[in-house]
Write a protein that holds these residues in place. Sequence first.
Motif, mmCIF file in Angstrom:
data_model
loop_
_atom_site.group_PDB
_atom_site.id
_atom_site.type_symbol
_atom_site.label_atom_id
_atom_site.label_comp_id
_atom_site.label_asym_id
_atom_site.label_seq_id
_atom_site.Cartn_x
_atom_site.Cartn_y
_atom_site.Cartn_z
ATOM 1 N N GLN A 252 0.801 -1.223 -0.023
ATOM 2 C CA GLN A 252 0.055 -0.141 -0.130
ATOM 3 C C GLN A 252 0.833 1.355 0.059
ATOM 4 N N SER B 108 2.636 1.629 -3.700
ATOM 5 C CA SER B 108 1.749 1.439 -4.785
ATOM 6 C C SER B 108 1.558 3.043 -5.250
ATOM 7 N N PRO B 109 1.842 3.410 -6.358
ATOM 8 C CA PRO B 109 1.205 4.635 -6.642
ATOM 9 C C PRO B 109 0.062 5.199 -6.613
ATOM 10 N N GLN B 110 -0.387 6.390 -5.787
ATOM 11 C CA GLN B 110 -1.740 6.681 -5.656
ATOM 12 C C GLN B 110 -1.952 7.595 -6.594
ATOM 13 N N TYR B 111 -2.523 7.297 -7.895
ATOM 14 C CA TYR B 111 -2.678 8.426 -9.027
ATOM 15 C C TYR B 111 -4.166 9.200 -8.469
ATOM 16 N N THR B 112 -3.806 10.417 -8.811
ATOM 17 C CA THR B 112 -4.793 11.670 -8.367
ATOM 18 C C THR B 112 -5.830 11.577 -9.697
ATOM 19 N N ARG B 113 -7.047 11.795 -9.286
ATOM 20 C CA ARG B 113 -7.978 11.956 -10.255
ATOM 21 C C ARG B 113 -8.185 13.418 -10.799
ATOM 22 N N PRO C 162 2.548 10.223 -10.064
ATOM 23 C CA PRO C 162 1.029 9.858 -10.047
ATOM 24 C C PRO C 162 0.296 11.010 -9.548
ATOM 25 N N SER C 163 1.126 11.653 -8.589
ATOM 26 C CA SER C 163 0.096 12.935 -7.998
ATOM 27 C C SER C 163 0.083 14.216 -8.801
ATOM 28 N N GLN D 9 -3.173 8.808 -13.999
ATOM 29 C CA GLN D 9 -2.500 7.647 -14.664
ATOM 30 C C GLN D 9 -2.538 7.445 -16.036
#
Length: 197
Positions: free
Chosen positions: A10, A13-18, A123-124, A128
């Motif tokens: 966790q 893992s890349p936390q891609y922004t929406r 990613p932020s 993606q």
Amino acid sequence: MIDFGSLILQLFSPQYTRHPIFPDFLTATLVAMAISVGMSFAFAMLRRKTTDIDRVNRIMKETNDWRKAYTAAVKKGNKDEIEELKKKQAYVNKMALEVQQQQMRPMLIYMLPSFLIWIFVFPSIFGQVVAISPIHIPWIMCSDQDVQNHQQLDDKGNPKGACEVPGEVYLWGWFLLTSFAFSGIVGKVTKTSMPSM
């Protein structure tokens, strides 16, 4: 009980922004390409500082020449020449190992910061997907199946996938394409390109 495997996965893992900083594809494509080329220049400068490029080029040329001569001797069936070239094989293998070690040094130094940037920063900033392409390349671009996943919602009501239309290019795919596209140019400009083994 704490599940450390899940916790580590966790965390890394890349936390891609929406809601990326560059929401439109044109800007995201150009900025991501500029960063990719910049990272290629940084790696080339690191290679220049940590590698004796002239020595590596000489060794690689000598190794390639030996391989060509050996292959030609085998094709001709010239046993005397094959035996003569085999005497030099240990030396050639030693030199090839030295080249691999020299090439690994900058890569190892570059990997950790690059990995951290890929996991926590890009990613932020980008999300993606960053580009769209009319030419489909599997695995680095969104397929029809990826678009169908986007239409499904997760527990929080967000789309499960990032792809809205087929042909969108994943962030890592765009970096990969631009890196390959500009690596030769960067190598020539910085005089860090090396012949292949």
